[in-house]
Design a protein around this motif. Structure first.
Motif, PDB file in Angstrom:
ATOM      1  N   PHE A   1      92.990  11.229 -24.136  1.00 38.72           N
ATOM      2  CA  PHE A   1      93.117  10.237 -25.217  1.00 38.72           C
ATOM      3  C   PHE A   1      93.585   8.905 -24.636  1.00 38.72           C
ATOM      4  O   PHE A   1      93.070   7.841 -24.983  1.00 38.72           O
ATOM      5  N   ALA A   2      94.573   8.981 -23.746  1.00 41.63           N
ATOM      6  CA  ALA A   2      95.100   7.757 -23.136  1.00 41.63           C
ATOM      7  C   ALA A   2      93.982   7.008 -22.434  1.00 41.63           C
ATOM      8  O   ALA A   2      93.850   5.783 -22.562  1.00 41.63           O
ATOM      9  N   GLU A   3      93.147   7.737 -21.740  1.00 34.76           N
ATOM     10  CA  GLU A   3      92.078   7.086 -20.993  1.00 34.76           C
ATOM     11  C   GLU A   3      90.995   6.495 -21.909  1.00 34.76           C
ATOM     12  O   GLU A   3      90.533   5.375 -21.721  1.00 34.76           O
ATOM     13  N   ALA A   4      90.605   7.239 -22.927  1.00 32.59           N
ATOM     14  CA  ALA A   4      89.514   6.791 -23.801  1.00 32.59           C
ATOM     15  C   ALA A   4      89.942   5.663 -24.748  1.00 32.59           C
ATOM     16  O   ALA A   4      89.124   4.825 -25.126  1.00 32.59           O
ATOM     17  N   ILE A   5      91.213   5.651 -25.126  1.00 32.19           N
ATOM     18  CA  ILE A   5      91.669   4.685 -26.135  1.00 32.19           C
ATOM     19  C   ILE A   5      92.386   3.504 -25.495  1.00 32.19           C
ATOM     20  O   ILE A   5      92.214   2.355 -25.910  1.00 32.19           O
ATOM     21  N   GLY A   6      93.173   3.779 -24.466  1.00 35.97           N
ATOM     22  CA  GLY A   6      93.906   2.719 -23.783  1.00 35.97           C
ATOM     23  C   GLY A   6      95.157   2.319 -24.543  1.00 35.97           C
ATOM     24  O   GLY A   6      95.312   2.637 -25.716  1.00 35.97           O
ATOM     25  N   PRO A   7      96.082   1.582 -23.853  1.00 36.47           N
ATOM     26  CA  PRO A   7      97.350   1.180 -24.473  1.00 36.47           C
ATOM     27  C   PRO A   7      97.174  -0.083 -25.322  1.00 36.47           C
ATOM     28  O   PRO A   7      96.111  -0.699 -25.302  1.00 36.47           O
ATOM     29  N   GLY A   8      98.227  -0.436 -26.072  1.00 37.28           N
ATOM     30  CA  GLY A   8      98.285  -1.747 -26.733  1.00 37.28           C
ATOM     31  C   GLY A   8      97.572  -1.856 -28.057  1.00 37.28           C
ATOM     32  O   GLY A   8      97.392  -2.952 -28.583  1.00 37.28           O
ATOM     33  N   ARG A   9      97.139  -0.738 -28.626  1.00 35.33           N
ATOM     34  CA  ARG A   9      96.484  -0.818 -29.940  1.00 35.33           C
ATOM     35  C   ARG A   9      97.498  -0.658 -31.067  1.00 35.33           C
ATOM     36  O   ARG A   9      98.539  -0.008 -30.912  1.00 35.33           O
ATOM     37  N   ALA A  10      97.179  -1.243 -32.215  1.00 35.14           N
ATOM     38  CA  ALA A  10      97.925  -0.945 -33.442  1.00 35.14           C
ATOM     39  C   ALA A  10      97.275   0.285 -34.057  1.00 35.14           C
ATOM     40  O   ALA A  10      96.086   0.278 -34.353  1.00 35.14           O
ATOM     41  N   VAL A  11      98.066   1.360 -34.194  1.00 41.67           N
ATOM     42  CA  VAL A  11      97.547   2.598 -34.785  1.00 41.67           C
ATOM     43  C   VAL A  11      97.730   2.533 -36.295  1.00 41.67           C
ATOM     44  O   VAL A  11      98.852   2.399 -36.786  1.00 41.67           O
TER      45      VAL A  11
ATOM     46  N   LEU B   1     100.015  11.775 -30.897  1.00 42.51           N
ATOM     47  CA  LEU B   1      99.066  10.714 -30.565  1.00 42.51           C
ATOM     48  C   LEU B   1      99.803   9.497 -29.996  1.00 42.51           C
ATOM     49  O   LEU B   1      99.401   8.937 -28.972  1.00 42.51           O
ATOM     50  N   LEU B   2     100.889   9.092 -30.669  1.00 40.39           N
ATOM     51  CA  LEU B   2     101.605   7.879 -30.245  1.00 40.39           C
ATOM     52  C   LEU B   2     102.157   8.047 -28.826  1.00 40.39           C
ATOM     53  O   LEU B   2     102.124   7.119 -28.017  1.00 40.39           O
ATOM     54  N   ARG B   3     102.642   9.240 -28.535  1.00 41.37           N
ATOM     55  CA  ARG B   3     103.177   9.488 -27.196  1.00 41.37           C
ATOM     56  C   ARG B   3     102.065   9.429 -26.154  1.00 41.37           C
ATOM     57  O   ARG B   3     102.267   8.966 -25.037  1.00 41.37           O
ATOM     58  N   ALA B   4     100.883   9.867 -26.554  1.00 45.62           N
ATOM     59  CA  ALA B   4      99.771   9.919 -25.595  1.00 45.62           C
ATOM     60  C   ALA B   4      99.258   8.526 -25.233  1.00 45.62           C
ATOM     61  O   ALA B   4      98.926   8.273 -24.081  1.00 45.62           O
TER      62      ALA B   4
ATOM     63  N   ILE C   1      87.076  13.434 -33.222  1.00 50.33           N
ATOM     64  CA  ILE C   1      86.014  12.548 -32.762  1.00 50.33           C
ATOM     65  C   ILE C   1      86.545  11.133 -32.674  1.00 50.33           C
ATOM     66  O   ILE C   1      87.224  10.639 -33.584  1.00 50.33           O
ATOM     67  N   LEU C   2      86.239  10.480 -31.546  1.00 50.42           N
ATOM     68  CA  LEU C   2      86.590   9.073 -31.357  1.00 50.42           C
ATOM     69  C   LEU C   2      85.313   8.259 -31.559  1.00 50.42           C
ATOM     70  O   LEU C   2      84.275   8.559 -30.953  1.00 50.42           O
ATOM     71  N   ALA C   3      85.397   7.248 -32.435  1.00 46.94           N
ATOM     72  CA  ALA C   3      84.226   6.423 -32.722  1.00 46.94           C
ATOM     73  C   ALA C   3      84.622   4.954 -32.628  1.00 46.94           C
ATOM     74  O   ALA C   3      85.790   4.607 -32.691  1.00 46.94           O
ATOM     75  N   GLU C   4      83.605   4.094 -32.491  1.00 44.14           N
ATOM     76  CA  GLU C   4      83.834   2.663 -32.300  1.00 44.14           C
ATOM     77  C   GLU C   4      83.095   1.882 -33.377  1.00 44.14           C
ATOM     78  O   GLU C   4      81.955   2.224 -33.723  1.00 44.14           O
ATOM     79  N   ALA C   5      83.716   0.803 -33.850  1.00 42.98           N
ATOM     80  CA  ALA C   5      83.093   0.025 -34.933  1.00 42.98           C
ATOM     81  C   ALA C   5      81.986  -0.872 -34.406  1.00 42.98           C
ATOM     82  O   ALA C   5      82.072  -1.345 -33.277  1.00 42.98           O
TER      83      ALA C   5
END
Ligand code: AVI
Length: 324
Positions: free
Chosen positions: A75-85, A99-102, A320-324
């Motif tokens: 998850f860390a790799e696919a999403i990356g840091p610095g996002r607002a969840v 999730l937040l820890r990851a 599932i991870l999806a992108e807008a």
């Protein structure tokens, strides 16, 4: 919280939720009696749902938690840091911290219609993550929502765990997924992402057992709807005459919950008379199950491109991870 988005509550002169009364009276007049599933979640219903997540037959919560625990590096790799969840339906207990820890986010925005649930969830999260800005938003997430200015410039990750999307018919699910896309934004430089739980089509007996556990917790959850009608809408439904049924609908790939009359019955709700023949049912919930293709189709029909998909070790549940 239930994760069931509702319209803002409007009470009539007797202190009764107008939308609840309208939905029940209209639903009981139909040929196939049906009441929208969101009314399952009063305080008693929400507690019973929490109990369901702990019965041995109900695998979705454990399977999704397993994925979030075991795949945190991915998850860390696919999403990356610095996002607002942005979590749609606030704080589903153990999943959010996982999730937040990851992923090391920049902020957390729980979004819920129920203000009290929302504040509880926000407080609990703030204690666990002292450095993380938390901005709760009280809103109906079935419609596009304005996010707080503090997170405007951050890339967003929507989080919608639990396969709550499965409780909606496809038309409503598409509306919701599109609203989420508007809420999160479609900035092409930093596309928004969505991490969504979707339960999988599987052996019917496994599915039916998950929705008709041996201890009878799901049966009580279902029958509580009839009790709620009696409590809040001056009803006289003979609850003990209603049997819980979990039925697989193969055409729509969904488990349906029904309340089946065990004898011919008559009752009143809010002064209006109703009757049911023995064997007749009230349809109280749909829980759609997905394949890889059907989940991708639903997402792409709603403007989301699937990026990555994770399953638990027994291949029962997908994130599932999806992108807008
Ligand atoms: C909340 N939702 C995802 C649950 C489900 O599995 O569809 C509700 C539920 N109904 C009966 N058991 C659980």
């Amino acid at each position: 919280a239930s994760g069931q988005a509702t319209a803002f509550v409007e009470l009539d002169e007797d202190g009764v939720d107008r939308a609840f009364r309208a939905d029940v009276l209209e639903g009981l007049r139909q040929h196939q009696k049906a009441i929208p599933a969101r009314w399952l979640y009063d305080d008693a219903g929400s507690e019973l749902f929490e109990d369901i997540t702990r019965v041995p037959e109900y695998y979705p919560t454990r399977a999704e938690t397993e994925i979030l625990t075991d795949r945190s590096a991915e998850f860390a790799e696919a999403i990356g840091p610095g996002r607002a969840v942005v979590e749609f339906g606030s704080g589903s207990s153990v999943k959010t911290p996982l999730l937040l820890r990851a992923i090391d986010p920049a902020a957390y925005v729980p979004l819920d219609i129920a203000g009290d649930f929302l504040r509880q969830a926000a407080d609990a999260l703030s204690k666990k993550f002292p450095g993380l800005p938390v901005h709760p938003v009280e809103a109906d997430f079935m419609r596009a929502v304005d996010l707080p200015d503090a997170v405007a410039s951050m890339p967003k990750l929507g989080f919608f765990p639990g396969s709550t999307i499965g409780n909606m018919v496809p038309r409503t699910a598409v509306d919701l997924l599109r609203s989420m896309r508007s809420t999160l934004g479609t900035n092409h430089a930093a596309p928004s992402m969505l991490l969504i739980g979707m339960d999988l089509v599987k052996d019917r007996e496994v599915l039916k057992a998950a929705y008709d556990d041996a201890a009878g917790v799901t049966a009580e959850f279902n029958r509580n709807l009839a009790r709620r009608i009696n409590r809040e809408l001056v009803g006289t439904i003979p609850v003990e005459e209603l049997r819980h049924e979990a039925r697989w609908n193969d055409k729509y790939a969904r488990i349906e919950m029904h309340l089946e009359a065990q004898s011919d019955i008559r009752f009143d709700v809010s002064g209006q008379p109703f009757s049911m023949r023995r064997g007749e049912t009230i349809h109280t919930e749909n829980s759609h199950k997905f394949t890889r293709r059907s989940s991708y189709l639903l997402l792409s029909a709603s403007g989301w491109s699937p990026v990555k998909r994770w399953l638990d070790s027994e291949k029962r549940f997908s994130l599932i991870l999806a992108e807008a």
